[in-house]
Each structure stands twice: as structure tokens, then as C-alpha cells.
Design a protein around this motif. Sequence first.
Motif, short mmCIF file in Angstrom:
data_model
loop_
_atom_site.label_atom_id
_atom_site.label_comp_id
_atom_site.label_asym_id
_atom_site.label_seq_id
_atom_site.Cartn_x
_atom_site.Cartn_y
_atom_site.Cartn_z
N LEU A 118 1.15 -1.66 -0.14
CA LEU A 118 0.07 -0.17 -0.09
C LEU A 118 0.78 1.76 0.13
O LEU A 118 1.57 1.26 0.50
CB LEU A 118 -1.27 -0.04 1.51
CG LEU A 118 -0.39 -0.71 2.44
CD1 LEU A 118 -0.05 -0.08 3.21
CD2 LEU A 118 -1.64 -1.08 3.54
N TYR A 119 0.39 2.55 -0.97
CA TYR A 119 0.88 3.52 -0.84
C TYR A 119 0.84 4.24 0.89
O TYR A 119 0.38 4.17 1.32
CB TYR A 119 0.39 4.57 -1.39
CG TYR A 119 0.79 5.79 -1.79
CD1 TYR A 119 2.04 5.82 -2.21
CD2 TYR A 119 0.08 6.90 -1.17
CE1 TYR A 119 2.47 6.82 -2.71
CE2 TYR A 119 0.64 8.35 -1.74
CZ TYR A 119 1.72 8.22 -2.32
OH TYR A 119 2.52 9.67 -2.45
N ASP A 120 2.41 4.06 1.07
CA ASP A 120 2.68 4.56 2.44
C ASP A 120 1.80 6.12 3.47
O ASP A 120 2.86 5.80 4.59
CB ASP A 120 4.83 5.07 2.50
CG ASP A 120 5.09 5.76 2.01
OD1 ASP A 120 4.50 6.98 1.46
OD2 ASP A 120 6.15 7.02 1.81
N LEU A 163 -9.10 1.07 -2.14
CA LEU A 163 -8.51 0.45 -2.63
C LEU A 163 -7.67 1.15 -3.81
O LEU A 163 -8.37 2.46 -3.81
CB LEU A 163 -9.73 0.05 -3.44
CG LEU A 163 -9.33 -0.91 -4.93
CD1 LEU A 163 -8.58 -2.34 -4.75
CD2 LEU A 163 -10.62 -1.15 -5.71
N ASN A 164 -6.45 1.16 -3.91
CA ASN A 164 -5.80 1.82 -4.68
C ASN A 164 -5.60 0.80 -6.26
O ASN A 164 -5.22 -0.47 -6.50
CB ASN A 164 -4.06 2.11 -4.71
CG ASN A 164 -3.26 2.88 -5.37
OD1 ASN A 164 -2.49 2.27 -5.28
ND2 ASN A 164 -4.10 3.45 -6.37
N ASN A 165 -6.38 1.51 -6.85
CA ASN A 165 -6.83 0.89 -8.16
C ASN A 165 -6.54 2.16 -9.74
O ASN A 165 -7.32 3.44 -9.87
CB ASN A 165 -7.20 0.36 -8.85
CG ASN A 165 -7.88 -0.60 -10.42
OD1 ASN A 165 -7.00 -0.88 -10.41
ND2 ASN A 165 -9.15 -0.59 -10.23
N VAL A 198 -5.87 7.68 -8.65
CA VAL A 198 -5.15 8.55 -9.00
C VAL A 198 -4.10 8.23 -10.69
O VAL A 198 -4.01 9.00 -11.66
CB VAL A 198 -3.91 9.01 -8.20
CG1 VAL A 198 -4.33 9.83 -7.15
CG2 VAL A 198 -2.42 7.79 -8.06
N TRP A 199 -4.09 6.92 -10.44
CA TRP A 199 -3.60 6.84 -11.82
C TRP A 199 -4.39 6.32 -13.15
O TRP A 199 -3.41 5.57 -13.79
CB TRP A 199 -2.01 5.32 -11.82
CG TRP A 199 -1.25 5.40 -10.56
CD1 TRP A 199 -1.33 5.81 -8.80
CD2 TRP A 199 -0.10 6.39 -10.94
NE1 TRP A 199 0.13 5.31 -8.51
CE2 TRP A 199 0.83 6.08 -9.72
CE3 TRP A 199 0.14 6.39 -11.98
CZ2 TRP A 199 2.09 6.92 -9.74
CZ3 TRP A 199 1.78 7.45 -11.99
CH2 TRP A 199 1.91 7.26 -10.99
N GLU A 200 -5.26 6.37 -12.75
CA GLU A 200 -6.39 6.05 -13.87
C GLU A 200 -6.62 6.72 -14.87
O GLU A 200 -6.82 5.61 -16.32
CB GLU A 200 -7.99 6.81 -13.38
CG GLU A 200 -7.52 8.37 -13.14
CD GLU A 200 -9.11 8.50 -12.26
OE1 GLU A 200 -10.35 8.03 -11.95
OE2 GLU A 200 -8.73 10.21 -11.99
N GLY A 226 -9.00 11.78 -7.69
CA GLY A 226 -7.95 11.96 -8.68
C GLY A 226 -6.80 12.86 -7.95
O GLY A 226 -6.88 13.29 -7.06
N SER A 227 -6.68 13.26 -9.62
CA SER A 227 -5.03 13.88 -8.84
C SER A 227 -4.81 14.36 -10.61
O SER A 227 -4.31 13.94 -11.41
CB SER A 227 -3.81 13.21 -8.30
OG SER A 227 -3.11 13.80 -8.36
N ALA A 228 -4.81 14.90 -10.31
CA ALA A 228 -4.24 16.64 -11.94
C ALA A 228 -2.50 16.14 -12.10
O ALA A 228 -2.29 15.75 -13.16
CB ALA A 228 -4.88 17.33 -11.61
#
Length: 386
Positions: A118-120, A163-165, A198-200, A226-228
Motif C-alpha cells: 500500500l501507498y505509504d 483500494l488503490n487501482n 490517481v493512476w486512472e 483523482g489527481s491532476a
Amino acid sequence: MANTIYTALPTTIFTVMSGLAREMNAINLGQGFPDEPGPLAIRQAAAEAVINGNNQYPPMPGIPELREAVARHYARFQGLDLDWKSEITVTSGATEALACAFLALIEPGDEVVLFQPLYDAYLPMVRRAGGVPRLATLKPPYWRFDRAMLESVFSDRTRLVVLNNPLNPTATAFSEADLTLLAEYCVRHNAIAVCDEVWEQVVFGDTVHRPLMAFPGMRDRTVKIGSAGKMFALTGWKVGFLCASPPLTEVLAKAHQFLTFTTPPNLQTAVAWGLDNSADWFATMPGALAASRDRLARGLEREGFVVLPSQATYFLNIDLPASGVPDGDVAFSMRAVKEAGVAGIPVSAFYEADVVTSVLRLCFSKKDETLDEGVRRLAKARALYR
Ligand code: PMP
Ligand code: GLN
């Protein structure tokens, strides 16, 4: 004296490795950021907004133009029907969005299901919010969960699932079947899903990003983040989006109002412009990155390294034992940066305990010459063991 969750924490591995890379003058394939400066037109839009636009406090949930553009973007790319007024909040990066979700949705003692690696940032933030982590462990080479795993981590105290996807650091995207299964468990346990997506936009080839929010029963129990910075390869920008049903958005905004309150208005203006004017960028960016991924993978394979598949993100992973490296990921990454001048990220840093110590993550969003030199230096690092 101080909060023990934080006093017990090490400095994040990304900062440690980038620091060592600078100190050693190493090729930095560690922390995930592109070599290139990002799309010029969007940077120009930001510059224009700094000079001629509004630089005072924007509206707390984000400027309307950006929230409308986010809703249009997700309708276009993912078929979602988000109402910009009641379902979208702009945050200072996905990191703030995650903090908002954990602070606003966790009551002390609630169980939170997470998948490691997981993202830290997740675990310390969940714990600080009073959550009790229940970890499911994903392992190479497939990094998948199954019903038995979900059965063992969900309970009647489950409040949230994180969930990170697509998944950083594994560079994988969860399949339709896996997401369907997870949705089934969220519904059965009346849990809210916090989806770090964020990686979508950074997915390659045939891989299609499927937001968990679109699965049966998930529309009103999902917080989509999400992340610009990731969408536009401007990782320093820190403009994030929280998308959730109106009752969730209402409480998320209360966390946001006392974390940062707002996000720089000029960057919001530029991202709003970018979302509506970047069809070319969204069409070509993944292909350009996939070419870099392939260049790094082929170079490593020529040197005898075994590379795991990468479907998404800026990363690919090396299987160290299969590549003839007789050392754990932390030890190897330290020798690689200090003795061979190349930085990577040990994937064990994404686990609570050292469950998986056999994988090194490399960032390929770099110029060809950086990648080629990185390969040469990784071969040199491995040769230190001969
Ligand atoms: N989540 C994941 C999985 C990430 O990889 C990152 C950044 N690399 C973030 C969150 C943070 O995103 P931001 O920079 O928008 O805060
Ligand atoms: N997300 C980036 C990575 O995984 C780094 C972000 C950070 O430095 N915190 O490399």
C-alpha cells in the motif's frame, strides 16, 4: 510529548531515496515523477492565471469551472454521472483527499480493510484517524485478492475499504471480476470504498480503467479520488478531486475546510482548462510512457533481469531473486544507489511487515538516455555480488 504514530514513523522512502540519489549524483528511478516538464499549454494557462487571474481564496469546495470540468471528464472517460455541485470537491492533491476521507469517515475503533502493498501514506493516516487496519496481503507475480482473503479481513465492524487501482507499486490494474467481488463484499458489509484512482489515466495497451464506483451497489458508497498531478504529469501541482454522493461529499467537505480550506486558484483554473482541452494528451501520453516502459524492460532483460508486467503507472518491477540478485530489496537498493549510482524503491516499503522483499520498483517516466544509463548501473549493482 508527541503523537506516537508519528514519532515511530521513518521518513518516507521516496524522500530518503531521492535524497540519496541527489547526494550520490545517481540516476533516480525511485520516486515517481517525469523528467519532462509537463504539457506546455497547461503550464501557460497556469502562468496566465497567476498574472491575470484570481489569487485570493477561491470557493472552499473548488472553483465551479474545475468541478464542472471534472464531472465532464469522468463522464467522457469513465461513463460516470457526477453532479458537480453536490458530488465534487477539489483538494490539495490526492494526499489531502485521502486525509479528508479518513478523517471524515472513520470513527475510532472502526475497522478499515486495506490491501498491501500500500501507498505509504495510508496506514499512518488511517491509524491517526482511529481506524483499525485489517490488511489483505497481495503477492507477486499476480498481486490479486480472492474470496478467502476478503472473507478473512471483512467483519461486521468494517467501515471502510481502501483500494488503490491501478495499484502503485505493482503497476497492475484489478480485473472486472476482482472488482465485482470486492463490490459484493462492500455491499454485504455496508462499507464505504475509498478508491485512490490517481493512476486512472496512466494505463497501457488493452488495459481499461474501471472505477469501482460504477459497479453494482457502489455508486453511493464510493469515494473516488483523482489527481491532476498524475493526469497531466505535473506531480508537484497537488490538485486532487474527491467524488462522492451528496451525503458523503457534505462530510468530506467539512474535513477539507479545516485541512487546507482551499487549493491555489490559478492551478485550479489551469487544470479546468486542461481537462477540457487535452484530448491529444490523453490519447498520446500512455503510448509515450509505454514506449519508455518497453525501453527500460528490454534493456533490463538484455542484462538478464527478470521484469514483471506493467499495465499502468510510471513503474515496473524487477524480480530480484529471479534476476540473480542474492540480496533483499532494501539492501540491494542501498548498494545500488551508493555503490552503482542508481536509485530504485524497495517494494517492502509498501508492506507493514517485510512480507515481500524480493521486488525492486523502477520509474520509467524518464528520458531514453536516463533509462539506458539506469540499466547500465543496475547491471553494475548486480555485478557487485559476483
Ligand atoms: N496515491 C497514490 C497511489 C500515489 O501514487 C500518489 C502519488 N504518487 C498519491 C496518492 C498522491 O497524489 P498527490 O500528489 O495528488 O497528492
Ligand atoms: N507517488 C510517488 C511514488 O510512488 C511519490 C510521491 C511521494 O514522493 N510521496 O513514487
